[in-house]
Design a protein around this motif. Sequence first.
Motif, PDB file in Angstrom:
ATOM      1  N   PRO A  81       0.783  -1.231   0.000  1.00  0.00           N
ATOM      2  CA  PRO A  81       0.000   0.000   0.000  1.00  0.00           C
ATOM      3  C   PRO A  81       0.822   1.292   0.000  1.00  0.00           C
ATOM      4  O   PRO A  81       0.290   2.361  -0.261  1.00  0.00           O
ATOM      5  CB  PRO A  81      -0.797  -0.109   1.303  1.00  0.00           C
ATOM      6  CG  PRO A  81       0.074  -0.921   2.199  1.00  0.00           C
ATOM      7  CD  PRO A  81       0.811  -1.886   1.306  1.00  0.00           C
ATOM      8  N   THR A  82       2.109   1.215   0.288  1.00  0.00           N
ATOM      9  CA  THR A  82       2.837   2.473   0.520  1.00  0.00           C
ATOM     10  C   THR A  82       3.355   3.103  -0.756  1.00  0.00           C
ATOM     11  O   THR A  82       3.343   2.513  -1.818  1.00  0.00           O
ATOM     12  CB  THR A  82       3.997   2.223   1.495  1.00  0.00           C
ATOM     13  OG1 THR A  82       4.742   1.104   1.042  1.00  0.00           O
ATOM     14  CG2 THR A  82       3.472   1.954   2.886  1.00  0.00           C
ATOM     15  N   LYS A  83       3.829   4.305  -0.604  1.00  0.00           N
ATOM     16  CA  LYS A  83       4.136   5.147  -1.758  1.00  0.00           C
ATOM     17  C   LYS A  83       5.287   4.635  -2.625  1.00  0.00           C
ATOM     18  O   LYS A  83       5.474   5.097  -3.742  1.00  0.00           O
ATOM     19  CB  LYS A  83       4.489   6.556  -1.280  1.00  0.00           C
ATOM     20  CG  LYS A  83       3.330   7.295  -0.658  1.00  0.00           C
ATOM     21  CD  LYS A  83       3.763   8.669  -0.192  1.00  0.00           C
ATOM     22  CE  LYS A  83       2.665   9.287   0.669  1.00  0.00           C
ATOM     23  NZ  LYS A  83       3.126  10.496   1.350  1.00  0.00           N
ATOM     24  N   MET A 122      -9.148   2.343   8.949  1.00  0.00           N
ATOM     25  CA  MET A 122      -8.256   1.921   7.879  1.00  0.00           C
ATOM     26  C   MET A 122      -7.571   3.151   7.280  1.00  0.00           C
ATOM     27  O   MET A 122      -8.227   4.134   6.948  1.00  0.00           O
ATOM     28  CB  MET A 122      -9.064   1.196   6.796  1.00  0.00           C
ATOM     29  CG  MET A 122      -8.205   0.679   5.674  1.00  0.00           C
ATOM     30  SD  MET A 122      -9.111  -0.439   4.571  1.00  0.00           S
ATOM     31  CE  MET A 122      -9.623   0.706   3.292  1.00  0.00           C
ATOM     32  N   PRO A 123      -6.240   3.115   7.167  1.00  0.00           N
ATOM     33  CA  PRO A 123      -5.553   4.267   6.553  1.00  0.00           C
ATOM     34  C   PRO A 123      -6.038   4.478   5.118  1.00  0.00           C
ATOM     35  O   PRO A 123      -6.354   3.521   4.410  1.00  0.00           O
ATOM     36  CB  PRO A 123      -4.075   3.849   6.569  1.00  0.00           C
ATOM     37  CG  PRO A 123      -3.972   2.798   7.630  1.00  0.00           C
ATOM     38  CD  PRO A 123      -5.290   2.089   7.616  1.00  0.00           C
ATOM     39  N   ASP A 124      -6.067   5.745   4.682  1.00  0.00           N
ATOM     40  CA  ASP A 124      -6.582   6.085   3.354  1.00  0.00           C
ATOM     41  C   ASP A 124      -5.860   5.328   2.241  1.00  0.00           C
ATOM     42  O   ASP A 124      -6.459   4.918   1.259  1.00  0.00           O
ATOM     43  CB  ASP A 124      -6.440   7.592   3.096  1.00  0.00           C
ATOM     44  CG  ASP A 124      -7.533   8.366   3.824  1.00  0.00           C
ATOM     45  OD1 ASP A 124      -8.509   7.720   4.262  1.00  0.00           O
ATOM     46  OD2 ASP A 124      -7.390   9.590   3.944  1.00  0.00           O
ATOM     47  N   MET A 125      -4.540   5.143   2.417  1.00  0.00           N
ATOM     48  CA  MET A 125      -3.768   4.558   1.318  1.00  0.00           C
ATOM     49  C   MET A 125      -4.225   3.133   0.995  1.00  0.00           C
ATOM     50  O   MET A 125      -3.997   2.636  -0.085  1.00  0.00           O
ATOM     51  CB  MET A 125      -2.282   4.557   1.645  1.00  0.00           C
ATOM     52  CG  MET A 125      -1.890   3.539   2.694  1.00  0.00           C
ATOM     53  SD  MET A 125      -0.187   3.770   3.201  1.00  0.00           S
ATOM     54  CE  MET A 125      -0.302   5.334   4.075  1.00  0.00           C
ATOM     55  N   ASN A 126      -4.888   2.476   1.976  1.00  0.00           N
ATOM     56  CA  ASN A 126      -5.298   1.104   1.721  1.00  0.00           C
ATOM     57  C   ASN A 126      -6.489   1.006   0.773  1.00  0.00           C
ATOM     58  O   ASN A 126      -6.747  -0.061   0.229  1.00  0.00           O
ATOM     59  CB  ASN A 126      -5.577   0.381   3.040  1.00  0.00           C
ATOM     60  CG  ASN A 126      -4.293   0.134   3.814  1.00  0.00           C
ATOM     61  OD1 ASN A 126      -3.873   0.938   4.622  1.00  0.00           O
ATOM     62  ND2 ASN A 126      -3.643  -0.974   3.495  1.00  0.00           N
TER      63      ASN A 126
END
Lengths: 428, 428
Positions: A81-83, A122-126
């Motif tokens: 999921p990360t940048k 849940m973090p937005d990036m997910n």
Amino acid sequence: MKAEIITMVTMKAEIITIGDEILLGQVIDTNSAWLGQLLDSLNIAVHQIVSISDNKDAILHALTEAAKRSDLILVTGGLGPTKDDVTKEAIASFFQTTLVRDEEVLRHVKSIFEKFGNGRAMPDMNYGQADVLACCDVLFNDVGTAPGMWIERDGKCFAFLPGVPFEMKFLMEKRVVPRLADYRAKVSIYHAHVVTMGIGESYLADLIGDIESELPAHIHLAYLPKLGTVRLRLTAMGHDEADVKKETDGFARQIAVRVEDYLVAEKDVTIEEAVVERFTKDNIRLAVAESCTGGLLAGSITAVPGASAMFDCGIVAYHNRIKQQVLGVDEEVLASFGAVSEQTVIQMAEGVKSLGGADYGIATSGIAGPSGGTPDKPVGTVWIAVSGPHETVTQLFHFRNDRQVNIERSMAQALNMLWKLYKKDNSK
Amino acid sequence: MKAEIITMVTMKAEIITIGDEILLGQVIDTNSAWLGQLLDSLNIAVHQIVSISDNKDAILHALTEAAKRSDLILVTGGLGPTKDDVTKEAIASFFQTTLVRDEEVLRHVKSIFEKFGNGRAMPDMNYGQADVLACCDVLFNDVGTAPGMWIERDGKCFAFLPGVPFEMKFLMEKRVVPRLADYRAKVSIYHAHVVTMGIGESYLADLIGDIESELPAHIHLAYLPKLGTVRLRLTAMGHDEADVKKETDGFARQIAVRVEDYLVAEKDVTIEEAVVERFTKDNIRLAVAESCTGGLLAGSITAVPGASAMFDCGIVAYHNRIKQQVLGVDEEVLASFGAVSEQTVIQMAEGVKSLGGADYGIATSGIAGPSGGTPDKPVGTVWIAVSGPHETVTQLFHFRNDRQVNIERSMAQALNMLWKLYKKDNSK
């Protein structure tokens, strides 16, 4: 010549692994080996494995090259999921398509966060993990948050899978392998193995030179040496699976008979697997006392499924008090000869054998390094003892490697000594 | 964008690994990871790793492609004495040269056979090991029979090395690295690391999102999650080594402060290395009692150089008699609750702690699989206890993987629990 024939008639596969951490050597690529074994078992020949950077251009280039030369392209990694993960963007560009949000995947990702998030949102990036290529079949990932993707384009099959090993394995077994059934070649590739120990690669090649010379062109012999073990692999190809198997097994048998003194097994097993299988079958129990190998010898045996039937106990006796108290090594022996000595390993091997009521006991004691060496006993000095029902045998080794290799060589030699003594005891 | 900049200004390296055994998954390629780490430490960027078959066409193709895109090409494997090795013939053809016998190498190969051959004559095939490319510098191999070769052609450097890990490492360190000094870029690549445990990748990314957003374009952040640990790696590039280091370390420090509750270390270490370093520094001793992890937990700690300063002992108590006799687990507890129970792991952890006179004791007991599961305690059920100076903590896990992964997860969680308890004990 073998490889050319295979590449013409069977599905050619290529594995692409994405991740800077592999190029930097921070992670060892174990996924590709697992995939290689699985594809081989399906008669699909992997002809190349490529590791590349988390970088759009590198991904585009690798996909372009792979599409030219391979029929099946398996891509692992880069779906987190990360940048730092640019994979999806790069592959969308390669297939000239867009990303769309999959609602079923999104519900699944959300449910995982509800279950394991301890009440945190849940973090937005997910949300992005539910984005998939518009042109793909989603490979639904029951065991993680990153979905896989399957795409067929111009007669080539592409599978994109997460790099987390157990998620990748789940998706391969449940989602990808069923899709491969239509593509698998009808040609059989068959492997037979003969595993030896205690003889070098060249002597072995000399010993079986005449058998090797008689091999027909469609059977290929490879030598795979590793720490005292040499695995011989016969690879054959043909249209009739039963014929190929029969002919290849015949040559493997000839080789096995010739190398009998060094034979471990007539199949592809490690020495640990051979020991577990044989001891279990013969109802023999093993105990291990370790100093320099620090638990890894016990660990290498107990890692084999079913080891609990033959493994009794292991004692990692780093400190002398444990050697005395648990294994019964004499204080005087330790004082006179030291922990790294023949006298000490004999008492350790016999002590651990009787502690557990086992049939065989192994003991290792040495200086693995990098520190702890003395002029008398430099780094790499290792004593090993194996105690069986009739006798205790010992051997002194002088390895000259780094800590890890010294430990690995000690483990290999200990198992070698155990196997030899066990063979001797059973040839009487 | 980072990778593009690096590829323009530094030496681009590529690793080619030759061997069917890697494509078949019978051997895991650990050489490439070691080479990746070494080259990174020399500021040389590895941009691709390729594994190919023992096949002349595959070798020619890989060398041709590599020469187009890379400045330094390292080739490992395929230099053994047996007939399956076609590498030398292929590379002679690539460089349009011939093979010549090197007399110094031949004397060395013969001397090794005299020393280790137990009086047996050297097999004929080993003469071929002294054959090298007419256009190469021989990389003399003190520790084995296969010489390496170094060739410079059209501004590119090629090194051919044997696949046996310790021979390859010897030749890299002693023969290749000194030759690279002239080629190394003056640009510095710098890595800073922050290692965390007990927080998922996405939550971590959320927690440090604002710091990540502020990173300048020449500093890149990567997340490397593995079994409960997430390593954060900041990679930066610049012309002034001191400036690059200072700026990157500043961001790493900001991240470390933010993630303090989950912080393991502000450098690239494994959790085992962090435990060994911290316990040694604080003069704290550890003992381990293992059932389902079978010695691998002790082994993972003792594999760290210097572990003998803090590791007391390990007991692999596969059978209940050892649990009772050596660790002092009550017969009644085993009978009432079973070996895989909270009560048993508590007594195991406390027992091993007092056995060795250690400060902390860890115990694992579970069903690693594939067999041994029951409806009550299915495969993957694992109890772990950690006993410290003030209290004993326990946790129950339900892993759902294969034997190997269940063992790995148990080890990771045991170390996680140890680290948390130790941090708590030292924050009082």
